[in-house]
Enzyme design. Structure first.
Site, PDB file in Angstrom:
ATOM      1  N   PHE A   1       0.834  -1.205   0.000  1.00  0.00           N
ATOM      2  CA  PHE A   1       0.000   0.000   0.000  1.00  0.00           C
ATOM      3  C   PHE A   1       0.877   1.266   0.000  1.00  0.00           C
ATOM      4  O   PHE A   1       1.868   1.325   0.741  1.00  0.00           O
ATOM      5  CB  PHE A   1      -0.898  -0.022   1.240  1.00  0.00           C
ATOM      6  CG  PHE A   1      -1.928   1.062   1.270  1.00  0.00           C
ATOM      7  CD1 PHE A   1      -2.988   1.043   0.373  1.00  0.00           C
ATOM      8  CD2 PHE A   1      -1.852   2.098   2.172  1.00  0.00           C
ATOM      9  CE1 PHE A   1      -3.946   2.044   0.384  1.00  0.00           C
ATOM     10  CE2 PHE A   1      -2.809   3.102   2.194  1.00  0.00           C
ATOM     11  CZ  PHE A   1      -3.852   3.064   1.293  1.00  0.00           C
TER      12      PHE A   1
ATOM     13  N   ASP B   1       1.606  -6.140   7.070  1.00  0.00           N
ATOM     14  CA  ASP B   1       0.417  -5.289   7.129  1.00  0.00           C
ATOM     15  C   ASP B   1      -0.784  -6.205   6.846  1.00  0.00           C
ATOM     16  O   ASP B   1      -0.916  -6.755   5.746  1.00  0.00           O
ATOM     17  CB  ASP B   1       0.520  -4.170   6.078  1.00  0.00           C
ATOM     18  CG  ASP B   1      -0.693  -3.229   6.112  1.00  0.00           C
ATOM     19  OD1 ASP B   1      -1.766  -3.670   6.582  1.00  0.00           O
ATOM     20  OD2 ASP B   1      -0.580  -2.085   5.647  1.00  0.00           O
TER      21      ASP B   1
ATOM     22  N   TYR C   1     -10.783  -0.387  10.463  1.00  0.00           N
ATOM     23  CA  TYR C   1     -12.004   0.257   9.921  1.00  0.00           C
ATOM     24  C   TYR C   1     -12.511  -0.428   8.663  1.00  0.00           C
ATOM     25  O   TYR C   1     -13.537  -0.042   8.123  1.00  0.00           O
ATOM     26  CB  TYR C   1     -11.820   1.763   9.689  1.00  0.00           C
ATOM     27  CG  TYR C   1     -10.642   2.227   8.854  1.00  0.00           C
ATOM     28  CD1 TYR C   1     -10.606   2.021   7.491  1.00  0.00           C
ATOM     29  CD2 TYR C   1      -9.593   2.913   9.437  1.00  0.00           C
ATOM     30  CE1 TYR C   1      -9.534   2.470   6.730  1.00  0.00           C
ATOM     31  CE2 TYR C   1      -8.513   3.365   8.695  1.00  0.00           C
ATOM     32  CZ  TYR C   1      -8.481   3.145   7.335  1.00  0.00           C
ATOM     33  OH  TYR C   1      -7.426   3.589   6.586  1.00  0.00           O
ATOM     34  N   LYS C   2     -11.797  -1.461   8.208  1.00  0.00           N
ATOM     35  CA  LYS C   2     -12.262  -2.182   7.006  1.00  0.00           C
ATOM     36  C   LYS C   2     -13.197  -3.309   7.451  1.00  0.00           C
ATOM     37  O   LYS C   2     -14.300  -3.057   7.907  1.00  0.00           O
ATOM     38  CB  LYS C   2     -11.057  -2.704   6.229  1.00  0.00           C
ATOM     39  CG  LYS C   2     -10.106  -1.594   5.773  1.00  0.00           C
ATOM     40  CD  LYS C   2      -8.925  -2.195   5.028  1.00  0.00           C
ATOM     41  CE  LYS C   2      -7.864  -1.150   4.738  1.00  0.00           C
ATOM     42  NZ  LYS C   2      -8.293  -0.109   3.795  1.00  0.00           N
TER      43      LYS C   2
ATOM     44  N   ARG D   1     -12.686  -1.779  -7.920  1.00  0.00           N
ATOM     45  CA  ARG D   1     -12.668  -2.829  -6.886  1.00  0.00           C
ATOM     46  C   ARG D   1     -14.066  -3.036  -6.308  1.00  0.00           C
ATOM     47  O   ARG D   1     -14.829  -2.086  -6.144  1.00  0.00           O
ATOM     48  CB  ARG D   1     -11.764  -2.435  -5.713  1.00  0.00           C
ATOM     49  CG  ARG D   1     -10.303  -2.399  -5.976  1.00  0.00           C
ATOM     50  CD  ARG D   1      -9.496  -2.257  -4.671  1.00  0.00           C
ATOM     51  NE  ARG D   1      -9.997  -1.207  -3.782  1.00  0.00           N
ATOM     52  CZ  ARG D   1      -9.445  -0.886  -2.605  1.00  0.00           C
ATOM     53  NH1 ARG D   1      -8.380  -1.532  -2.174  1.00  0.00           N
ATOM     54  NH2 ARG D   1      -9.954   0.077  -1.858  1.00  0.00           N
TER      55      ARG D   1
HETATM   56  C1  PLP Z   1      -3.014  -2.072   3.239  1.00  0.00           C
HETATM   57  C2  PLP Z   1      -3.224  -0.765   3.919  1.00  0.00           C
HETATM   58  N1  PLP Z   1      -2.303  -0.329   4.793  1.00  0.00           N
HETATM   59  C3  PLP Z   1      -2.442   0.850   5.419  1.00  0.00           C
HETATM   60  C4  PLP Z   1      -3.536   1.650   5.197  1.00  0.00           C
HETATM   61  C5  PLP Z   1      -3.614   2.982   5.864  1.00  0.00           C
HETATM   62  O1  PLP Z   1      -4.244   2.870   7.075  1.00  0.00           O
HETATM   63  P1  PLP Z   1      -4.374   4.136   8.055  1.00  0.00           P
HETATM   64  O2  PLP Z   1      -5.258   5.107   7.355  1.00  0.00           O
HETATM   65  O3  PLP Z   1      -4.989   3.544   9.287  1.00  0.00           O
HETATM   66  O4  PLP Z   1      -3.016   4.662   8.284  1.00  0.00           O
HETATM   67  C6  PLP Z   1      -4.528   1.230   4.302  1.00  0.00           C
HETATM   68  C7  PLP Z   1      -5.714   2.086   4.048  1.00  0.00           C
HETATM   69  O5  PLP Z   1      -6.563   1.815   3.263  1.00  0.00           O
HETATM   70  C8  PLP Z   1      -4.360   0.001   3.640  1.00  0.00           C
HETATM   71  O6  PLP Z   1      -5.249  -0.424   2.748  1.00  0.00           O
END
Ligand code: PLP
Length: 412
Positions: free
Chosen positions: A122, A198, A223-224, A372
């Site tokens: 990401f 992650d 939050y997902k 998606r």
């Molecule tokens: C794989 C992944 N890592 C990190 C994040 C970022 O998370 P945060 O906004 O809690 O920093 C996201 C956000 O969509 C994500 O999809």
């Protein structure tokens, strides 16, 4: 497949009853559980309780549950991850948790100046690693994938004796490719490399073999699929025997051994608490609990089974299109290698996403050309998937999405 057949799949679905425990309007096909999970109904009461405590107990509420919330909820997440209660804590956003862990891992590897990641990761994680490399004078190696997947051999060939940290997204945010965590972890361990995973697109939709793999560290978004609410703080996992060997790069009073002694010199807390920094966001933290409880009640094995059935069903719909045109599947075909979303590339992916959203089929667009659909197993119905795939096909055939005039919003 017909609508009746999709509804028959819904009728046979043992998790279907969970949908009514979330706030979701009937006419909406909500396919964004991979981005912001729908709101569990008990969140109203949970948050109201915190506000009532604030109203009636003020600062005294810290000793009446708030102070231990990071650890208490961490233990619930740990149980869903199959690890020990004192190996997980919840504090800040995923990016910050990731930053802390990658930084701590690098510091624990003197003389090994290389951080290894891949191009499936990401962007926020990559930005954090780029910053870390700059601050520490380390080198960042980004292993190229084929755009969808990167098998363990590809990672193995990138690891050297100079690699100190291997930092990967377990499930890729674009393609939904799932790394073989156990194999990759073994590869890293053999070379003395510390791993940071992650788990944002894995937590809440599949069992994750952290314990089996003796995995080192991980962070993951709540939050997902955990439906923790917008901006919910993330969890952070550190295997117990590593905890006291690692230093939190963002030292603060919540990670101190005795915060309310107000000592002038930092002394890290023992165990997982040392990875906290400042005061946790209590309202946001509290909102996480109902979603995590619902996942535990439904059971992660049953969730994964339905998740694979949903993505398989979507791929079947795609394969049945008489003419897919430029719509290309950008997700692994093997369900074992696939997370809980489906991705397609198309040159008009943005217009298609907006046209679907205009009809309450809530999908997303990831620049430059990705569409998606995320299937949260506790809220997504098979007929939601059918509706999205049918409309996508009819839009492609008619070209009607091209007449949609929308400026690109900040969040796509
Ligand atoms: C794989 C992944 N890592 C990190 C994040 C970022 O998370 P945060 O906004 O809690 O920093 C996201 C956000 O969509 C994500 O999809």
């Amino acid at each position: 497949m017909s609508e009746a057949a999709a509804k028959a799949l819904d009728a046979a679905d043992s998790l279907a009853r969970y949908r009514s425990r979330f706030a979701l309007p009937e006419g909406t096909a909500y396919l964004k559980g991979n981005s912001l999970g729908a709101m569990p109904l008990p969140v109203d009461d949970t948050v109201r309780t915190i506000l009532d405590q604030w109203r009636t107990r003020q600062v005294r509420a810290w000793n009446e549950g708030w102070y231990d919330l990071s650890r208490r909820l961490g233990a619930k997440v740990a149980s869903l991850l199959g690890v020990e209660a004192d190996e997980v804590i919840i504090g800040e956003s995923t990016t910050i948790a990731w930053h802390k862990l990658c930084s701590a891992a690098l510091e624990a590897q003197p003389g090994r100046e290389e951080i290894v990641t891949d191009d499936l990761n990401f962007p926020s994680d990559l930005y954090a690693l780029q910053g870390l490399a700059r601050q520490r004078g380390a080198r960042l190696k980004v292993v190229p994938s084929n755009g969808i997947a990167l098998p363990p051999e590809g990672i193995a060939s990138a690891l050297t004796d100079e690699s100190g940290v291997l930092a990967l997204s377990h499930t890729a945010y674009r393609s939904a490719y799932v790394h073989d965590l156990e194999t990759v972890q073994t590869l890293a361990r053999r070379r003395g490399i510390l791993t940071v995973w992650d788990l944002s697109h894995s937590f809440g939709v599949m069992p994750i073999p952290l314990r089996e793999a003796h995995a080192d560290m991980a962070a993951g978004c709540l939050y997902k699929y955990a439906s923790g609410g917008p901006g919910a703080p993330a969890f952070l996992y550190v295997r117990r025997d590593l905890q006291d060997r690692l230093a939190n790069p963002l030292q603060g009073w919540f990670g101190h051994a005795a915060p309310f002694e107000f000592e002038e010199t930092y002394r890290p807390a023992e165990g997982i608490a040392r990875f906290l920094t400042g005061t946790p966001p209590i309202v946001s933290l509290a909102a996480i609990e109902p979603g995590v409880d619902l996942l535990a009640e439904a059971g992660i094995e049953a969730i994964r089974e339905k998740s694979m059935a949903l993505t398989r069903y979507a791929v079947d719909q795609y394969d049945a299109l008489p003419d897919a045109g430029e719509l290309a599947l950008a997700t692994p075909r093997d369900p074992e290698q696939r997370g809980a979303h489906i991705a397609f590339t198309h040159p008009e992916a943005f217009a298609l996403s907006r046209a679907l959203i205009a009809e309450d089929i809530v999908v997303d667009f990831r620049a430059p050309d990705l569409l998606r659909m995320g299937f949260a197993p506790l809220t997504t119905r098979f007929h939601d998937v059918l509706r999205a795939m049918d409309r996508l096909a009819s839009m492609l055939a008619s070209g009607e999405h091209r007449s949609i005039q929308v400026d690109r919003p900040a969040v796509t």
